[in-house]
Design a protein around this motif. Structure first.
Motif, PDB file in Angstrom:
ATOM      1  N   ALA A  10      73.669  16.153  24.679  1.00 30.80           N
ATOM      2  CA  ALA A  10      73.008  16.828  23.561  1.00 30.80           C
ATOM      3  C   ALA A  10      73.007  18.336  23.763  1.00 30.80           C
ATOM      4  N   GLU A  11      72.715  18.781  24.992  1.00 30.74           N
ATOM      5  CA  GLU A  11      72.723  20.221  25.271  1.00 30.74           C
ATOM      6  C   GLU A  11      74.136  20.797  25.137  1.00 30.74           C
ATOM      7  N   LYS A  12      75.102  20.038  25.643  1.00 34.43           N
ATOM      8  CA  LYS A  12      76.484  20.502  25.560  1.00 34.43           C
ATOM      9  C   LYS A  12      76.940  20.595  24.106  1.00 34.43           C
ATOM     10  N   SER A  13      76.586  19.607  23.310  1.00 36.52           N
ATOM     11  CA  SER A  13      76.984  19.627  21.892  1.00 36.52           C
ATOM     12  C   SER A  13      76.327  20.777  21.149  1.00 36.52           C
ATOM     13  N   LEU A  14      75.075  21.114  21.554  1.00 36.13           N
ATOM     14  CA  LEU A  14      74.386  22.244  20.914  1.00 36.13           C
ATOM     15  C   LEU A  14      75.098  23.553  21.226  1.00 36.13           C
ATOM     16  N   GLU A  15      75.533  23.719  22.471  1.00 36.83           N
ATOM     17  CA  GLU A  15      76.250  24.934  22.858  1.00 36.83           C
ATOM     18  C   GLU A  15      77.575  25.029  22.089  1.00 36.83           C
ATOM     19  N   GLU A  16      78.291  23.905  21.993  1.00 37.01           N
ATOM     20  CA  GLU A  16      79.553  23.910  21.240  1.00 37.01           C
ATOM     21  C   GLU A  16      79.308  24.224  19.775  1.00 37.01           C
ATOM     22  N   SER A  17      78.196  23.740  19.231  1.00 41.85           N
ATOM     23  CA  SER A  17      77.869  24.025  17.834  1.00 41.85           C
ATOM     24  C   SER A  17      77.611  25.508  17.623  1.00 41.85           C
ATOM     25  N   LEU A  18      76.919  26.138  18.577  1.00 37.20           N
ATOM     26  CA  LEU A  18      76.649  27.577  18.471  1.00 37.20           C
ATOM     27  C   LEU A  18      77.948  28.381  18.561  1.00 37.20           C
ATOM     28  N   LEU A  19      78.840  27.978  19.473  1.00 41.57           N
ATOM     29  CA  LEU A  19      80.126  28.675  19.583  1.00 41.57           C
ATOM     30  C   LEU A  19      80.937  28.522  18.297  1.00 41.57           C
ATOM     31  N   ARG A  20      80.898  27.325  17.707  1.00 42.71           N
ATOM     32  CA  ARG A  20      81.633  27.088  16.475  1.00 42.71           C
ATOM     33  C   ARG A  20      81.071  27.915  15.330  1.00 42.71           C
ATOM     34  N   ALA A  21      79.746  28.013  15.268  1.00 43.60           N
ATOM     35  CA  ALA A  21      79.117  28.819  14.220  1.00 43.60           C
ATOM     36  C   ALA A  21      79.453  30.297  14.382  1.00 43.60           C
ATOM     37  N   ARG A  22      79.491  30.762  15.645  1.00 47.33           N
ATOM     38  CA  ARG A  22      79.840  32.162  15.888  1.00 47.33           C
ATOM     39  C   ARG A  22      81.292  32.435  15.462  1.00 47.33           C
ATOM     40  N   LYS A  23      82.176  31.494  15.745  1.00 50.41           N
ATOM     41  CA  LYS A  23      83.578  31.660  15.367  1.00 50.41           C
ATOM     42  C   LYS A  23      83.739  31.693  13.851  1.00 50.41           C
ATOM     43  N   LEU A  24      83.018  30.805  13.155  1.00 55.12           N
ATOM     44  CA  LEU A  24      83.084  30.801  11.693  1.00 55.12           C
ATOM     45  C   LEU A  24      82.548  32.103  11.108  1.00 55.12           C
ATOM     46  N   GLY A  25      81.503  32.643  11.735  1.00 51.88           N
ATOM     47  CA  GLY A  25      80.966  33.918  11.268  1.00 51.88           C
ATOM     48  C   GLY A  25      81.961  35.047  11.434  1.00 51.88           C
ATOM     49  N   GLU A  26      82.687  35.067  12.559  1.00 57.85           N
ATOM     50  CA  GLU A  26      83.699  36.102  12.772  1.00 57.85           C
ATOM     51  C   GLU A  26      84.834  35.964  11.765  1.00 57.85           C
ATOM     52  N   GLU A  27      85.251  34.730  11.478  1.00 55.94           N
ATOM     53  CA  GLU A  27      86.312  34.525  10.492  1.00 55.94           C
ATOM     54  C   GLU A  27      85.874  34.964   9.099  1.00 55.94           C
ATOM     55  N   ALA A  28      84.609  34.682   8.763  1.00 63.14           N
ATOM     56  CA  ALA A  28      84.101  35.103   7.460  1.00 63.14           C
ATOM     57  C   ALA A  28      84.070  36.626   7.349  1.00 63.14           C
ATOM     58  N   GLY A  29      83.677  37.294   8.439  1.00 66.12           N
ATOM     59  CA  GLY A  29      83.668  38.750   8.426  1.00 66.12           C
ATOM     60  C   GLY A  29      85.059  39.332   8.248  1.00 66.12           C
ATOM     61  N   THR A  30      86.059  38.685   8.868  1.00 68.16           N
ATOM     62  CA  THR A  30      87.442  39.144   8.717  1.00 68.16           C
ATOM     63  C   THR A  30      87.914  38.987   7.280  1.00 68.16           C
ATOM     64  N   ARG A  31      87.568  37.836   6.659  1.00 71.86           N
ATOM     65  CA  ARG A  31      87.993  37.605   5.273  1.00 71.86           C
ATOM     66  C   ARG A  31      87.320  38.576   4.307  1.00 71.86           C
ATOM     67  N   LEU A  32      86.122  39.027   4.634  1.00 69.38           N
ATOM     68  CA  LEU A  32      85.414  39.957   3.757  1.00 69.38           C
ATOM     69  C   LEU A  32      85.900  41.396   3.902  1.00 69.38           C
ATOM     70  N   LEU A  33      86.738  41.649   4.914  1.00 66.49           N
ATOM     71  CA  LEU A  33      87.171  43.021   5.169  1.00 66.49           C
ATOM     72  C   LEU A  33      88.000  43.572   4.010  1.00 66.49           C
ATOM     73  N   VAL A  34      88.929  42.783   3.493  1.00 69.92           N
ATOM     74  CA  VAL A  34      89.788  43.252   2.398  1.00 69.92           C
ATOM     75  C   VAL A  34      88.975  43.565   1.139  1.00 69.92           C
ATOM     76  N   PRO A  35      88.075  42.656   0.666  1.00 66.30           N
ATOM     77  CA  PRO A  35      87.256  43.015  -0.507  1.00 66.30           C
ATOM     78  C   PRO A  35      86.402  44.257  -0.283  1.00 66.30           C
ATOM     79  N   MET A  36      85.910  44.443   0.942  1.00 69.56           N
ATOM     80  CA  MET A  36      85.098  45.632   1.222  1.00 69.56           C
ATOM     81  C   MET A  36      85.926  46.902   1.116  1.00 69.56           C
ATOM     82  N   VAL A  37      87.177  46.851   1.613  1.00 75.61           N
ATOM     83  CA  VAL A  37      88.058  48.028   1.520  1.00 75.61           C
ATOM     84  C   VAL A  37      88.370  48.323   0.057  1.00 75.61           C
TER      85      VAL A  37
END
Length: 448
Positions: free
Chosen positions: A403-430
């Motif tokens: 359970a602890e390991k899955s929680l850590e993997e979930s946090l890493l996955r959420a962080r990765k999705l957040g970084e990808e979303a920020g990258t996709r928003l870069l073009v509209p912001m420019v």
């Protein structure tokens, strides 16, 4: 639609008999099995391919119909023989360009003629006519340097933008420069006097301009073409007070059949339709892969919650089987009340049904991990299978670790999705920044 399905089923059966590789993809079968656990793969596969073939057949049928409609629309403009009438529009519609094709039995000639509306009583002022003649030299040059050295055809139009006049051109020497501005065959540069007559309602005024031209060489076919074009222009001008303009049925002893030149898109549509059908067929496999990826994403998000519930129920004294039945039963009640379907809980519920039908507990847990196809679920099913063989003395501790390991993997996955979303928003912001800069700078430069 039912007819398309029957045709698709017939084609699919024939393809299966011939063992065509396009209907035997192992990866497709594996994806379908993961998306539809518990269902017969052959039935799911048949339904999938029949649906794909039905869509392709629908596209082919629609393309054939559109191509036929385009062909009929292109052919219905035919004007056969002498006395063919081209209807004029109302005076509000103004001048219209008509593309004609002449078929004299040996070749097809194409012309573009201006068809004017019925003439109404016009009105004009002397000031506009003087302005027109002042600009006349620049209006007719058509890329030439000046009127003293004409090396290409002049721009002798029947009307010019910005002026309400109908302009009639006359050439002092048709053998050198005709009234349409085209240079004819001459041996050396020659001076030609052009006469322009402006007409608008009851106003008429004539002006002249001298040009020196370098002639163009014309073949016999080009000469015939120009003579017929000149004849058509003259006949159209003479019939402007009539309801229609009759085209000649013969020219120089040869019969001519006329038709309104229309772009025929039928061949393009018929050629493009199979390509579209193939793209749809191939894109269906991509859509299937996207559905599977979406399911895997949902399973990954549900995994920490599932492991925590298992650890909670086992810690409370339940067996693994009892914990599965508890999770599956609660989920089934919520679905009946309208809760959205959750793939992870669906797999748990399916495992519970396997256990109820007599499937061995170890095999049911193994099937549970294999159906999802994800590493973490396979790891959990292995853990539960080992527990049945070795006892449950350390099961609770290992579930908590998982359970602890899955929680850590979930946090890493959420962080990765957040970084990808920020990258996709870069073009509209420019782009937004560029728009803001334009909105600021344009008024600033306008006020300077």
């Amino acid at each position: 639609m039912e007819l398309l399905k029957k045709a698709a089923m017939f084609l699919y059966k024939k393809a299966c008999i011939l063992k065509l590789p396009v209907f035997c993809g192992k990866r497709i079968e594996a994806d379908l099995a993961l998306l539809h656990p518990g269902e017969r793969v052959e039935c799911v596969k048949t339904d999938y391919y029949v649906r794909k073939i039905s869509m392709c057949l629908g596209v082919l049928a629609a393309g054939a119909f559109l191509g036929l409609a385009a062909k009929i629309n292109a052919d219905r403009n035919a004007l056969v023989g002498a006395g063919s009438i081209i209807r004029r529009g109302s005076y509000e519609e103004g001048e219209k360009r008509v593309a004609l094709e002449a078929d004299n039995g040996e070749e097809k000639l194409r012309f573009e003629i201006s068809v004017w509306p019925r003439t109404l009583t016009p009105e004009e002022t002397e000031e506009l006519s003087e302005e027109f003649f002042e600009k006349l030299e620049f209006l007719i040059l058509n890329g030439n340097e000046d009127t003293g050295h004409i090396t290409s055809d002049l721009n002798l139009e029947e009307e010019y933008e910005g002026f309400p006049f109908e302009v009639e051109w006359e050439s002092g020497s048709e053998v050198i420069l005709d009234r349409s501005g085209r240079i004819r065959e001459v041996n050396e540069p020659a001076q030609v006097k052009l006469r322009a007559t402006l007409k608008y309602q009851d106003f008429s005024k004539t002006g002249e301009i001298d040009v020196t031209v370098v002639p163009a060489c014309l073949t016999a076919e080009e000469q015939d073409y120009l003579e017929l074009q000149e004849y058509l222009v003259a006949e159209e001008a003479d019939s402007r007070g009539e309801e229609g303009w009759s085209l000649p049925g013969e020219w120089k002893g040869r019969e001519i059949s006329w038709s309104l030149a229309a772009v025929d898109y039928s061949l393009f549509i018929w050629a493009a339709t199979p390509a579209v059908a193939v793209l749809i067929y191939l894109s269906s496999d991509r859509d299937l892969r996207k559905k599977l990826e979406k399911k895997h994403s949902s399973l990954s998000r549900e995994y920490p919650d599932l492991v925590h519930k298992l650890a909670l129920y086992v810690g409370a004294g339940m067996t693994i089987r009892g914990a599965f039945q508890k999770i599956g039963g609660d989920y089934g009640k919520k679905v009946q009340k309208g809760q959205a379907v959750r793939p992870g809980c669906e797999e748990v519920l399916y495992t519970c049904r396997e256990l109820q039908t007599g499937v061995a507990e170890g095999a049911a847990y193994e099937h549970f991990g294999r159906r999802t196809g994800l590493r973490e679920y396979i790891r959990l099913s292995t853990l539960l299978g080992q527990n049945l063989k070795r006892g449950n003395s350390t099961l609770l501790d290992r579930l908590r670790e998982e359970a602890e390991k899955s929680l850590e993997e979930s946090l890493l996955r959420a962080r990765k999705l957040g970084e990808e979303a920020g990258t996709r928003l870069l073009v509209p912001m420019v782009l937004m920044l560029a728009i803001v800069m334009v909105m600021i700078m344009v008024p600033a430069f306008g006020s300077m």
